[in-house]
Design an enzyme around this catalytic site. Sequence first.
Site, PDB file in Angstrom:
ATOM      1  CG  ASP A   1      -8.424  -4.614   1.035  1.00 17.67           C
ATOM      2  OD1 ASP A   1      -9.382  -4.054   1.604  1.00 17.67           O
ATOM      3  OD2 ASP A   1      -8.294  -4.639  -0.210  1.00 17.67           O
TER       4      ASP A   1
ATOM      5  CE1 TYR B   1      -3.420  -2.780   0.527  1.00 18.76           C
ATOM      6  CE2 TYR B   1      -4.617  -0.716   0.620  1.00 18.76           C
ATOM      7  CZ  TYR B   1      -4.606  -2.079   0.454  1.00 18.76           C
ATOM      8  OH  TYR B   1      -5.779  -2.728   0.207  1.00 18.76           O
TER       9      TYR B   1
ATOM     10  CG  ASP C   1     -14.238  -6.737   0.830  1.00 12.72           C
ATOM     11  OD1 ASP C   1     -13.884  -6.067   1.818  1.00 12.72           O
ATOM     12  OD2 ASP C   1     -14.582  -6.207  -0.254  1.00 12.72           O
TER      13      ASP C   1
ATOM     14  CG  ASP D   1      -2.607 -20.631  -1.010  1.00 19.04           C
ATOM     15  OD1 ASP D   1      -2.171 -20.594   0.166  1.00 19.04           O
ATOM     16  OD2 ASP D   1      -2.030 -21.269  -1.918  1.00 19.04           O
TER      17      ASP D   1
ATOM     18  CE  LYS E   1       1.277 -18.416  -2.202  1.00 17.68           C
ATOM     19  NZ  LYS E   1       0.549 -19.703  -2.153  1.00 17.68           N
TER      20      LYS E   1
HETATM   21  C1  IPM Z   1     -10.630  -0.762   2.689  1.00 14.30           C
HETATM   22  C2  IPM Z   1     -10.593  -0.291   1.271  1.00 14.30           C
HETATM   23  C3  IPM Z   1      -9.338   0.522   0.999  1.00 14.30           C
HETATM   24  C4  IPM Z   1      -8.163  -0.397   1.262  1.00 14.30           C
HETATM   25  C5  IPM Z   1      -9.241   1.143  -0.412  1.00 14.30           C
HETATM   26  C6  IPM Z   1     -10.388   2.048  -0.701  1.00 14.30           C
HETATM   27  C7  IPM Z   1      -7.944   1.885  -0.611  1.00 14.30           C
HETATM   28  O1  IPM Z   1     -10.729  -1.354   0.380  1.00 14.30           O
HETATM   29  O2  IPM Z   1     -10.584   0.076   3.607  1.00 14.30           O
HETATM   30  O3  IPM Z   1     -10.757  -1.976   2.910  1.00 14.30           O
HETATM   31  O4  IPM Z   1      -7.782  -1.204   0.399  1.00 14.30           O
HETATM   32  O5  IPM Z   1      -7.604  -0.302   2.343  1.00 14.30           O
HETATM   33 MN    MN Z   2     -11.204  -3.221   1.368  1.00 11.78          MN
END
Ligand code: IPM
Ligand code: MN
Length: 383
Positions: free
Chosen positions: A279, A177, A283, A255, A223
Amino acid sequence: TSGGRTVWAAGALRDSNEADGGGRERKNMTAHRIAVIGGDGIGPEVVESAIPVLERAAAKHGFGCAWERLPYGADHYLATGETLPEPAFRHLRDDVDAIFVGALGDPRVPGNEHARDILLGLRFRLDLYINFRPVTLLHPDLTPLKADGGGPGRTGADEGGRRIDFVIFRENTEGLYLGRTRTEGDAQIAEEVNTPRGVERIIRAAFDWARAHGRSLVTMSDKSNAVPAHHLWQRLFRDVAAEFVGIEAEHRYIDALAMELVRRPERFQVIVANNLFGDILSDLGAALVGGLGIAASATLPRGRAGLFEPVHGSAPRHAGRGDANPVATILTGALMFEHLGHPAAARDLERAVRETIAAGIRAPDIGGRATTTGVAEAVISRL
Ligand code: IPM
Ligand code: MN
Ligand code: NAD
């Protein structure tokens, strides 16, 4: 504290005297100064619907919040060319107790440079290295997984359905990042930064939290079988784990962890990973328990509150439709209250959200027909 669930081991609180240890909320009439950046897309909608809910919880638990709305986001950037001006940065650094953010990201800014300056800029420059993302099943029917755990060798079945409840500790100041990129010929090279200080402190934060919250298993994911730099994670994980007697430390390649999280999410308690893997896991974790519309997140430095934004983004297709789910933002506000020293208010908000969902008052993303404000009002009525 004696409450166990309340405070970070080494203190995420500016003033630990404000914390209540055993369910009693100490009256604190000073208003917390909270900067608000609604941002883009559904960001302003979810933030403005969450604030009255948080106000209600604060009033009930005897503290105040002074909300200060800041205009930064895509509209402001497109109108003025400013992303996050220096005086605003210094103000956020020096004068406020917490920063409450909706989301940043707009199709009119394809390079996402305003989000890089505002969101990543605050994370890096305020050294908000702990991205804390809980994954908790709030109602049995929110998981897309089979209720019975899915067959032989898989756990999770009990009378109340599956029990998914783990937290992700995502490193938030290093990795890919940092945007260290260069061009070599026609190749775009991106460097991943792993420093001993950065890796050790996020691993330690995960173990500290596990110990303070009575958890017995910490899983580190990297990894290192393909990325030699990740051996630093292996070494520091072993070193730190050795200090935490009674907490089991295990490793999973990223993975394999992705697979195992879908197969047997119940077995995980605390997961620690680098910025990018954390990150992606966020999700995936959100999807296991109902999706991004209900996934909360706190981005913290050691020793004080930090930046609070839901896991989800600006969901541009939902903007202006009134159907965005405000629950992720409300629960993010609960994390903010917890870190401002009001754990009882945080627990009360979580309870009210669970009851709202159980009553079937849900936004469309989790199978209901309620509007953004309809969900928020339903939570308020349960406070
Ligand atoms: C999160 C988002 C951010 C990240 C993006 C928008 C840069 O996906 O906060 O999870 O990857 O950190
Ligand atoms: Mn995110
Ligand atoms: P997203 O999280 O914005 O949305 C993905 C999908 O999830 C949406 O299409 C929607 O179906 C659903 N969703 C997310 N939040 C919801 C909510 N509250 N209620 C109902 N449904 C919801 O991810 P994306 O589409 O990949 O990204 C959109 C923009 O947001 C991009 O510019 C991205 O960079 C940005 N982003 C910002 C943040 C942040 O500010 N913290 C986080 C992630 C993405």
